[in-house]
Every structure is written in structure tokens, then in C-alpha cells.
Scaffold this active site. Structure first.
Site, PDB file in Angstrom:
ATOM      1  N   SER A  68     -59.114 -34.551  -7.678  1.00 46.43           N
ATOM      2  CA  SER A  68     -59.938 -34.259  -9.468  1.00 46.43           C
ATOM      3  C   SER A  68     -60.384 -32.781  -8.503  1.00 46.43           C
ATOM      4  O   SER A  68     -61.329 -32.138  -7.986  1.00 46.43           O
ATOM      5  CB  SER A  68     -60.583 -34.505  -9.472  1.00 46.43           C
ATOM      6  N   LYS A 126     -56.127 -32.355 -11.483  1.00 46.51           N
ATOM      7  CA  LYS A 126     -56.560 -32.964 -12.712  1.00 46.51           C
ATOM      8  C   LYS A 126     -57.419 -31.843 -13.103  1.00 46.51           C
ATOM      9  O   LYS A 126     -58.418 -31.925 -11.768  1.00 46.51           O
ATOM     10  CB  LYS A 126     -57.156 -34.743 -12.351  1.00 46.51           C
ATOM     11  N   LYS A 135     -60.989 -30.466 -14.291  1.00 48.50           N
ATOM     12  CA  LYS A 135     -62.112 -30.580 -15.720  1.00 48.50           C
ATOM     13  C   LYS A 135     -62.234 -29.984 -16.536  1.00 48.50           C
ATOM     14  O   LYS A 135     -62.655 -28.921 -16.265  1.00 48.50           O
ATOM     15  CB  LYS A 135     -63.296 -31.044 -14.240  1.00 48.50           C
ATOM     16  N   ASP A 187     -59.821 -33.825 -17.347  1.00 49.64           N
ATOM     17  CA  ASP A 187     -60.619 -34.786 -17.871  1.00 49.64           C
ATOM     18  C   ASP A 187     -61.827 -34.360 -18.536  1.00 49.64           C
ATOM     19  O   ASP A 187     -62.328 -33.281 -17.688  1.00 49.64           O
ATOM     20  CB  ASP A 187     -60.837 -35.058 -16.632  1.00 49.64           C
ATOM     21  N   GLU A 233     -57.877 -37.549 -20.387  1.00 50.32           N
ATOM     22  CA  GLU A 233     -59.141 -38.621 -20.288  1.00 50.32           C
ATOM     23  C   GLU A 233     -60.242 -38.397 -20.738  1.00 50.32           C
ATOM     24  O   GLU A 233     -61.143 -36.845 -20.091  1.00 50.32           O
ATOM     25  CB  GLU A 233     -59.182 -38.208 -18.307  1.00 50.32           C
ATOM     26  N   ASP A 246     -61.543 -43.834 -18.874  1.00 47.29           N
ATOM     27  CA  ASP A 246     -62.990 -43.678 -18.080  1.00 47.29           C
ATOM     28  C   ASP A 246     -64.110 -44.104 -18.300  1.00 47.29           C
ATOM     29  O   ASP A 246     -64.122 -45.669 -18.397  1.00 47.29           O
ATOM     30  CB  ASP A 246     -62.871 -41.974 -16.981  1.00 47.29           C
ATOM     31  N   LYS A 262     -62.103 -47.837 -11.800  1.00 46.38           N
ATOM     32  CA  LYS A 262     -63.465 -47.548 -10.938  1.00 46.38           C
ATOM     33  C   LYS A 262     -63.784 -48.376 -10.863  1.00 46.38           C
ATOM     34  O   LYS A 262     -64.323 -49.451 -11.948  1.00 46.38           O
ATOM     35  CB  LYS A 262     -63.848 -46.481 -11.462  1.00 46.38           C
ATOM     36  N   GLY A 311     -61.992 -41.846  -8.742  1.00 42.90           N
ATOM     37  CA  GLY A 311     -62.942 -41.899  -7.632  1.00 42.90           C
ATOM     38  C   GLY A 311     -64.164 -41.538  -8.220  1.00 42.90           C
ATOM     39  O   GLY A 311     -64.678 -40.778  -9.066  1.00 42.90           O
TER      40      GLY A 311
HETATM   41  O1  OSB Z   1     -64.419 -38.612 -14.085  1.00 47.45           O
HETATM   42  O2  OSB Z   1     -63.454 -39.176 -12.667  1.00 47.45           O
HETATM   43  C1  OSB Z   1     -64.519 -38.234 -13.231  1.00 47.45           C
HETATM   44  C2  OSB Z   1     -66.374 -37.345  -9.098  1.00 47.45           C
HETATM   45  C3  OSB Z   1     -67.708 -38.398 -10.268  1.00 47.45           C
HETATM   46  C4  OSB Z   1     -67.938 -38.882 -11.548  1.00 47.45           C
HETATM   47  C5  OSB Z   1     -66.894 -38.634 -12.431  1.00 47.45           C
HETATM   48  C6  OSB Z   1     -65.652 -38.596 -11.824  1.00 47.45           C
HETATM   49  C7  OSB Z   1     -66.032 -37.885 -10.896  1.00 47.45           C
HETATM   50  C8  OSB Z   1     -63.921 -37.413 -10.609  1.00 47.45           C
HETATM   51  C9  OSB Z   1     -64.068 -36.796  -8.616  1.00 47.45           C
HETATM   52  O3  OSB Z   1     -63.344 -37.195 -10.881  1.00 47.45           O
HETATM   53  C10 OSB Z   1     -62.831 -37.868  -8.403  1.00 47.45           C
HETATM   54  C11 OSB Z   1     -62.620 -38.009  -7.137  1.00 47.45           C
HETATM   55  O4  OSB Z   1     -62.343 -37.387  -6.190  1.00 47.45           O
HETATM   56  O5  OSB Z   1     -63.901 -38.636  -6.697  1.00 47.45           O
HETATM   57 MG    MG Z   2     -63.345 -39.680 -15.272  1.00 45.63          MG
END
Ligand code: OSB
Ligand code: MG
Length: 370
Positions: free
Chosen positions: A137, A163, A165, A191, A216, A241, A265, A293
Site C-alpha cells: 500500500s 495499491k 492511496k 484506495d 477500494e 474495506d 481486516k 493491513g
Molecule cells: O485502508 O487499508 C487501509 C493503513 C492504515 C489504515 C487503513 C489502511 C491502511 C493501509 C496500509 O492501506 C496497509 C498496510 O500495509 O498495513
Molecule cells: Mg483500505
């Protein structure tokens, strides 16, 4: 054989991230985690609470999670007589919300139970693979050059999916940059962390030409109907998510056509046992899943990788290697090999925090006796 819990330890750790992680809701420079240790008449078990420092991704935040755990959750577990891990969610159900706090407690009890039985998390949850495919991510970057550099680094490390952001105003250009630079063969997703509304359909439709493997959580967590409507207006497959808080909400979202993919998650759904139920609902509906994650330490990562080895986890997850997050992890580092992480095979989560790392990163410890 039921295990008796004598005490819980609540340990706060603060670990610097190798690079700040910027999302549509904020920037993290550290991982502030709450670790829970269940002391029993047998082996002790570890849990990791994934609540962030601030209530921006979800209503939970780590100080609140710690307080509700100490004040309302642990007393309920102590009041029950030697509850197995499978009973924890039911015991805690009267307390509203706080799935991340509840999930961490369940994880600690489950780890203790499995260590006593000599069974690994993967075996207990239903893992069918020894290694899992990993994606990464990528936070919002300040410049296209920096974005390309970072993605280049991750691809040469072996990650199987990128992915990005995104947020309004920082979306189509980032996606275009990466797609044009790395080509059509790259498995690429975006995402939004709920940063858009149905008024932004044009901005989301602008992502269509870049054939994302998924978009996402574009809309608010409680807007499952909005996602169903959006799904008829854009071509990117929608992955949920934040909206998926239980197996029940997964079944509902799938039934109304709100998503084609689900990110699981464990903390968001109240624990690993509910996460398996979400997995099962999705499998029954031919909805592929992947493991999300929350910048976990090696403790949470070990359990995530075990979960990601279940049969319907057919897409690379946000289960990245330790070095993507930390210079020094709490456990021996998880190392990427050919784009995969190995599922731990030892009893319970199969890893143990290193005494030196705990010493370096612990900011407080509270012991709560029965
Ligand atoms: O939306 O997936 C998410 C991290 C913190 C809160 C939300 C998200 C995330 C990540 C990081 O996208 C995922 C990771 O590498 O742990
Ligand atoms: Mg997410």
C-alpha cells in the site's frame, strides 16, 4: 482443555515508520500499537490491537481501545469461567462497538490456547497455503517522481500488487503516472478510504481508463447502498474495506451489489474468528478476498499471514514485509521471498517479540490481574 486466564498485560509500543504514511485521512509517522498479553495456567498469548493513534480510519483510537479493554472488556472475561477463545466474542458482545479492542483480546486468548494445544494459527483458521502473495500500500506522495521511485523500489523487492492511496485532487494523476510508467501488466489498485461522495462520480469515472484491479472504499463506511449505485456508474470493480464490519454486513453488501471484492481486516470485524466467517460468506458468493493491513508489527502480521493462507484469499494482500514499515520490527523480521511471506508454522501465532525490541519501543505497561 479450557485455559484459565490469570492476568492481562496491556503494553503500549511506539515504533517509527521508515517513511511517513499519508492517506486521505492523515499522515502517520509512527505505529502506536496496543499489545495484549494473556497470562494463563499454560503458555501466555499475544494479541495486537490495530486501532490507530487517532480516530480517523475508524471511530477507534488506541487510548480509547486501551481504556475500554481495561474498564469494560477484561472484567467480562474474568467474570466468565475459563472461556475458550471461541467464546470471547459472545462474552464481549454486550459492549457496543470497539471491534479492534475485542479482536486483540480474542487474539491473545486464541494464541495462548493454540500454544497450549501445539496448533498454529494457520491450522486453526483453515490455511491451505504455506506462503501468501503480498502487495504493498503506497501512501500519497508529494511528486510523480517520488511516486515512481517508490513503486520502482517495491516492484524490485518483488511485490505482486501496487495499491495507491488516493483522495480528491490527488487521484487520477497518480494512477495515470503509475499505469503509464509501469505498463498494463502491473496489478494496480487504488484506495480512497471513504474520501468521496456520489457527487464525485466524474472524478471516479476518470479512473476507468486505467483498468484498476479494484477501487477500494470510495464512499463513506455506512454507504453500502451508495457503493451499489456507484458500481453501475464506473468500471473499476469496487472493493469494500471500512464498510465491512461483520460477516452479516459482508453478506448484505454482496447481496445488493455494492462490491465485487472484500478486504478482510480481523480488527475491523472484531477478531480472527469473525474474519474466517467473512471469508466463508465471500467464498460462498464467489467474492474473492484479500487480507488488509493496519501497519501491524510482526505480532499482528504473523496472524494476518496465517489468515491470508485460507482458500478464498486469492488476491495479494497488504501483508508487506517488516522492512516496508520498520527499520526494526518487534519480532524477527518478515522477509519477502519471490513476492511472498511464509506462513508461520509454530504453535499459536508462531512468533515471539524480541526482548530488545520490546525494551526499545515500549512506552507503558499495565498488568490487570484477575
Ligand atoms: O485502508 O487499508 C487501509 C493503513 C492504515 C489504515 C487503513 C489502511 C491502511 C493501509 C496500509 O492501506 C496497509 C498496510 O500495509 O498495513
Ligand atoms: Mg483500505
Amino acid at each position: 482443555m479450557p485455559i484459565a486466564i490469570d492476568a492481562f498485560e496491556l503494553r503500549r509500543v511506539r515504533i517509527p515508520l521508515v517513511t511517513p504514511f499519508r492517506t486521505s485521512f492523515g499522515t502517520d509517522t509512527h505505529r502506536d500499537a496496543l499489545l495484549i498479553r494473556a497470562f494463563t495456567n499454560g503458555p501466555a498469548g499475544w494479541g495486537e490491537c490495530v486501532a490507530d493513534l487517532q480516530p480517523l480510519y475508524s471511530p477507534e483510537y488506541v487510548d480509547g481501545a486501551s481504556q475500554v479493554t481495561e474498564r469494560y472488556l477484561i472484567p467480562r472475561i474474568f467474570a466468565a469461567d475459563a472461556p475458550p477463545a471461541a467464546a470471547i466474542a459472545g462474552i464481549l458482545a454486550r459492549v457496543q462497538g470497539h471491534p479492534m479492542a475485542k479482536g486483540a483480546l480474542e487474539m491473545a486468548v486464541l494464541d495462548a490456547e493454540l500454544r497450549a494445544e501445539g496448533v498454529s494459527f494457520g491450522q486453526r483458521l483453515g490455511a491451505v497455503r504455506e506462503r501468501v502473495d503480498c502487495g504493498v500500500s503506497v501512501g500519497i506522495q508529494d511528486s510523480p517522481e517520488r511516486l515512481i521511485d517508490l513503486v520502482t523500489e517495491y516492484l524490485s523487492a518483488g511485490y505482486k500488487r501496487i495499491k495507491l492511496k488516493i483522495e480528491p485532487g490527488s487521484d487520477v494523476e497518480a494512477v495515470r503516472t503509475v499505469r503509464e510508467h509501469f505498463g498494463d501488466g502491473l496489478l494496480l489498485s487504488a484506495d480512497a478510504n471513504a474520501a468521496y461522495t456520489l457527487d464525485d462520480v466524474d472524478a471516479l469515472r476518470a479512473l476507468d481508463p486505467f483498468h484498476l484491479s479494484m477501487l477500494e472504499q470510495p464512499l463513506a463506511a455506512d454507504d453500502i447502498p451508495g457503493h451499489a449505485q456507484l458500481a453501475t456508474q464506473i468500471s473499476s470493480p469496487i472493493c469494500l474495506d471500512e464498510s465491512i464490519i461483520s460477516a452479516r454486513s459482508a453478506a448484505f453488501a454482496i447481496s445488493v451489489g455494492a462490491c465485487k471484492i472484500i478486504n478482510i481486516k480481523p480488527g475491523r470485524v472484531g477478531g480472527y474468528l469473525e474474519a474466517v466467517k467473512v471469508h466463508d460468506v465471500c467464498a460462498a458468493n464467489q467474492i474473492p478476498v484479500w487480507c488488509g493491513g493496519m501497519l501491524e508489527t510482526g505480532v499482528g502480521r504473523a496472524a494476518n499471514v496465517a489468515l491470508a493462507a485460507l482458500p478464498n484469499f486469492t488476491l495479494p494482500g497488504d501483508t508487506s514485509a517488516s522492512e516496508r514499515y520498520f527499520l526494526e520490527d518487534l519480532t524477527a523480521p518478515f522477509v519477502l521471498e519471490a513476492g511472498q511471506l511464509a506462513v508461520p508454522t509454530g504453535p499459536g501465532i508462531g512468533v515471539e517479540p524480541l526482548a530488545s525490541s520490546l525494551r526499545a519501543f515500549t512506552t507503558s505497561v499495565t498488568l490487570i490481574r484477575r
